[in-house]
Design an enzyme around this catalytic site. Structure first.
Site, PDB file in Angstrom:
ATOM      1  CD  GLU A   1      -0.029  -3.778  -4.264  1.00 48.49           C
ATOM      2  OE1 GLU A   1      -0.905  -3.558  -3.405  1.00 48.49           O
ATOM      3  OE2 GLU A   1       0.588  -4.843  -4.349  1.00 48.49           O
TER       4      GLU A   1
ATOM      5  CG  HIS B   1      -1.820  -6.625  -1.456  1.00 52.46           C
ATOM      6  ND1 HIS B   1      -0.818  -6.210  -2.287  1.00 52.46           N
ATOM      7  CD2 HIS B   1      -1.399  -7.798  -0.942  1.00 52.46           C
ATOM      8  CE1 HIS B   1       0.163  -7.098  -2.281  1.00 52.46           C
ATOM      9  NE2 HIS B   1      -0.177  -8.073  -1.473  1.00 52.46           N
TER      10      HIS B   1
END
Lengths: 521, 307
Positions: free
Chosen positions: B220, B259
């Protein structure tokens, strides 16, 4: 927003014993004039905005008289940086700078520890001088070793008589970063004046979102990283999250400029951070503009998913609702299906819905959604883990195109509440964040049986064979998920006699004002 | 073989009497994990899923002997004290499932772990699963789902999965299994910015695992884990094939998408930077998540041809 403005940071530094220039905050031209009068001109005026390079962008100016300060304030308070309008200007005494240092604490993810960046040739343009910056590791438990700071100062052009003072100032900064749980804490520059005083001339602090609850003293209203001032809906969503810790709910609105050149603005409901991002990409690739980002995951309650859906659907001008997560969820997906179905039913949704419910109990979840939403004006479809995000996005595009031909206008958030709610003849009891209503006037034996069968043993028949609480009120308070399941199952069974009225504090007010229901572009 | 978890490891569950602790203990036991004890202060003497509950980790260890791993299911604000309690009692690997653990707490846990030569996974991890063997945390949710979704290792065509997203850990495992790929271990490293066992550390473990033929990464934006893996590949420390997908291409600077670790700050942690670093180091970086199984099969085909 877990970021502090310069003046807020300076107030904290001052309390901790590190000197800052005398200053006042002004939010009007007359306040700026008064501040300049009180401080004595010339004064320096700085917009309070979360941007780098304020000076180059005209956000820092000198005023030689109170009149000039008022004039500057007029202009500065009309400035915008990114999506943030300037609402405050810091008016400060001018200081005689002899030397500037760059002091910044960041988190080094590789070292799992804070890192102090120190450049004794500080000031602006630090990005170009990476080589001269000392990188000093900090122990998160015991703090900095002051010898490390002293060693960095030895090679600097600073007179050794100043080293003690500067070391103490940097130590104060590090201790403060720890005590307020900052994710980054920058003083640029830390200044030595011609008189030999050490002052913090600027300050930017970002607090760790997850620690904000331990720091009410910082007055942070909404601990979210956003690139715009929090909207009314973001505030409502944040409160929902604060009041229900079962699973995670994250909601952020996105700018929709340029939407007219796309297939339209849609509500987005993700599940899981990674899966949400991936799904967002899939539906964007299909040519839609997202009104928002949203993630409900980590085994959320049905009530949380319901509230998330209501908030998403409060955004104006939506042409569709797209939900998709990782596709292979470990959590039981039927909770989410119940929450979504309840929201779609209450709002009598008129725009197409595609939700990818892949994961545990996906068949049951899809059945619930299809069945419950069967008679709604809009088509509501659930998909499973073998349906890719791209395929779901394609299907969604087909449905939106078809529905726009038929319906035309975008969706408006209006709740339909059954007539027996708030009526004197209805049976009701409170739960956390809402009230349960049962229409006793329509409870024949068969209906009562349906309600009780679906009530997870929370309800029983009374002497007149009508459903009533089978447990104490305090034992049912947190059973919102079970009761939502009961409501939807009764609806599916053709016995819509139970309704859970769930509160979403602030939502009606937000909808009534019609203000800031979209993110600024 | 597998990494981190197999049937021999003795596992403790902290917070076993809570909603999540109870449910996940059932999953772990049913899948084959050797859960030997649980802990909840004040609940000593009770039993959960047939597992004895103790008041403290020390008490549990005194009674039953030391544990290899502790899985923590306590509220976020109590994670620090639970983790440190386990580390100080002598447990060498702690799995921190809860989301929203404060950053400075995570860094303090890291400091104490280093002092005791211990390690931790998470915070904010769904856990670790070795198909056919055992599971830590909550991957799969139910034992029968986990068995159905994830292939056991298949000689010559088995990958280890490392993911920064919980849901996508299962997703990678499921779609790769359907494509006929075997799985040694799936590791969700956790979505936060400071985590105990980041991608490069897990990749080193897979490098030394005899079952693992290639490594799949769900990366990510944000942080430096993917770049550090690229460094290990450049140095010849990780030599097994790496196939990666990096999420968050569309994300803009300064906005966080769920996140805590997935945030681009300045020009660090960008999608382009990570893709470039991994590609230069010889990894296959796929553009779409759906391209992952194909790229893995392609890698195995090439390996076979070379062999």
């Amino acid at each position: 927003m877990a970021r502090l403005h310069e003046y807020q940071g300076k107030a904290i530094l001052k309390t901790a014993g590190l000197a800052v220039p005398d200053g006042r905050v002004a939010s009007t031209a007359s306040e700026a004039r008064a501040a300049a009068e009180a401080l004595g001109c010339p004064v320096i005026m700085k917009v309070q905005a979360w941007v780098t390079g304020r000076k180059d962008k005209g956000g820092v100016v000198l005023a030689k008289s109170p009149d000039e300060a008022a004039g500057h304030a007029e202009r500065l308070l009309n400035m915008r940086f990114g999506n943030f309008p300037v609402t405050e200007v810091l008016v400060e005494q001018v200081i005689d700078i002899a030397h500037e240092l760059f002091v910044s604490l960041t988190i080094d993810d590789a070292a799992q520890a804070p890192l102090l960046l120190l450049d004794t040739h500080g000031g602006t343009g630090i990005e170009d001088r990476a080589a001269t910056v000392a990188r000093i590791p900090i122990n998160p438990t015991t703090g900095v070793n002051t010898d490390d700071i002293r060693n960095a100062l030895v090679s600097s052009p600073l007179d050794s008589s100043l080293h003690d003072k500067i070391t103490r100032a940097i130590e104060t900064i590090i201790n403060l970063a720890k005590s307020c749980e900052a994710r980054s804490f920058e003083v640029n520059p830390l200044v030595v004046t011609t008189a030999g005083d050490v002052l913090a001339a600027d300050c930017r602090i970002t607090i760790d979102d997850y620690a904000v609850f331990r720091h009410p003293e910082l007055g942070i209203e909404i601990a979210r990283e956003l690139d715009h001032p929090a909207t009314a809906l973001e505030r409502v969503a944040y409160d929902v999250e604060q009041n229900d810790h079962r699973g995670t709910f994250y909601f952020a609105q996105l700018p929709t400029d340029g939407a007219e050149n796309t297939k339209g603005v849609i509500g987005f409901h993700g599940a899981g951070g990674g899966g949400s991002m991936m799904s967002m990409d899939a539906v964007t690739n299909e040519g839609f503009t997202l009104a928002n980002f949203c993630d409900t995951s980590g085994n959320p309650s049905a009530a949380k998913v319901y509230r998330a859906a209501r908030i998403i659907l409060s955004q104006p001008g939506l042409v569709g609702y797209f939900g998709s997560g990782s596709g292979v969820a470990s959590q039981e997906q039927f909770h989410s299906a119940y929450g979504l179905a309840k929201a779609f039913l209450e709002l009598n949704i008129t725009i197409p819905v595609v939700v990818r419910l892949g994961g545990n109990s996906e068949d049951r979840a899809c059945d619930i959604l299809h069945d419950a939403c069967e008679n709604l004006p809009a088509i509501v479809e659930g998909f499973r883990k073998d349906d890719t995000p791209a395929a779901c996005a394609q299907r969604f595009a087909e449905l939106v195109a078809a529905s726009q031909k038929q319906v035309g206008d975008a969706f408006v958030h209006e709740r339909i509440i059954p007539g027996f709610v708030n009526s004197a003849s209805a049976y009701s009891f409170p739960i956390t964040g809402g009230t349960v209503w049962i229409d006793h006037t329509n409870c024949e034996a068969a209906t009562t049986q349906t309600v009780i069968t679906n009530s997870s043993n929370l309800l029983k028949a009374d002497s007149n064979n009508r459903p009533v609480l089978a447990v104490a009120e305090e034992d049912v308070a947190g059973a919102d998920s079970e009761l939502i399941a009961c409501e939807i199952e009764c609806h599916r069974a053709g016995a819509p006699v139970i309704f859970i009225d769930l509160e979403i504090p602030g939502l009606d007010e937000a909808l009534a004002t019609k203000e800031t229901l979209t993110a600024a572009s | 073989m597998s990494i981190i978890i197999d049937r021999t490891k003795r596992v403790l569950v902290q917070g076993i009497t809570g909603r999540e602790g109870r449910a996940r203990t059932r999953l772990m036991r049913e899948f084959g994990t050797n859960v030997v004890a649980g802990c909840t202060p004040g609940k000593g003497g009770e039993e959960v899923e047939g597992v004895p509950v103790f008041n403290t980790v020390e008490e549990a260890a005194e009674c039953l002997g030391m544990f290899d791993i502790s899985v923590v299911f306590v509220p976020a604000r109590l994670v620090k004290s639970a983790a440190i309690e386990a580390i100080e009692a002598g447990v060498k690997l702690i799995v921190l499932v809860p989301d929203r653990v404060p950053l400075w707490d995570a860094m303090e846990i890291a400091t104490v772990a280093r002092q005791h030569n211990a390690n931790f996974i998470g915070p904010n991890t769904l856990g670790v699963i070795s198909p056919g063997r055992a599971v830590l945390g909550m991957i799969g949710g139910r034992a029968e789902s986990a068995r159905q979704w994830f292939n056991e290792p298949i000689a010559g065509r088995t990958v280890g999965i490392i993911s920064r997203s919980g849901g996508m850990t299962s997703s990678c495992g499921y779609y790769l299994s359907r494509a006929g790929v075997g799985l040694s271990t799936l590791v969700h490293v956790g979505g936060d910015s400071v985590i105990g066992l980041p991608i490069p550390d897990v990749a080193r473990m897979f490098q030394n695992d005899s079952d693992t033929d290639a490594i799949v990464i769900f990366g990510e934006i944000g942080g430096s884990q993917e770049e550090r893996l690229a460094e290990l590949m450049q140095q010849g420390i990780v030599t097994k094939p790496v196939i990666a997908y990096i999420g968050g291409k569309a994300a803009r600077e300064g906005t966080r998408f769920s996140h805590a670790g997935a945030i681009i700050e300045g020009n660090r942690g960008t999608h382009e930077g990570k893709t470039a670093a991994l590609t230069a180091a010889g990894a296959t970086v796929v553009d779409g998540f759906g391209d992952l199984p194909g790229a893995v099969l392609e890698t195995f085909k090439k390996k076979q041809t070379v062999a």
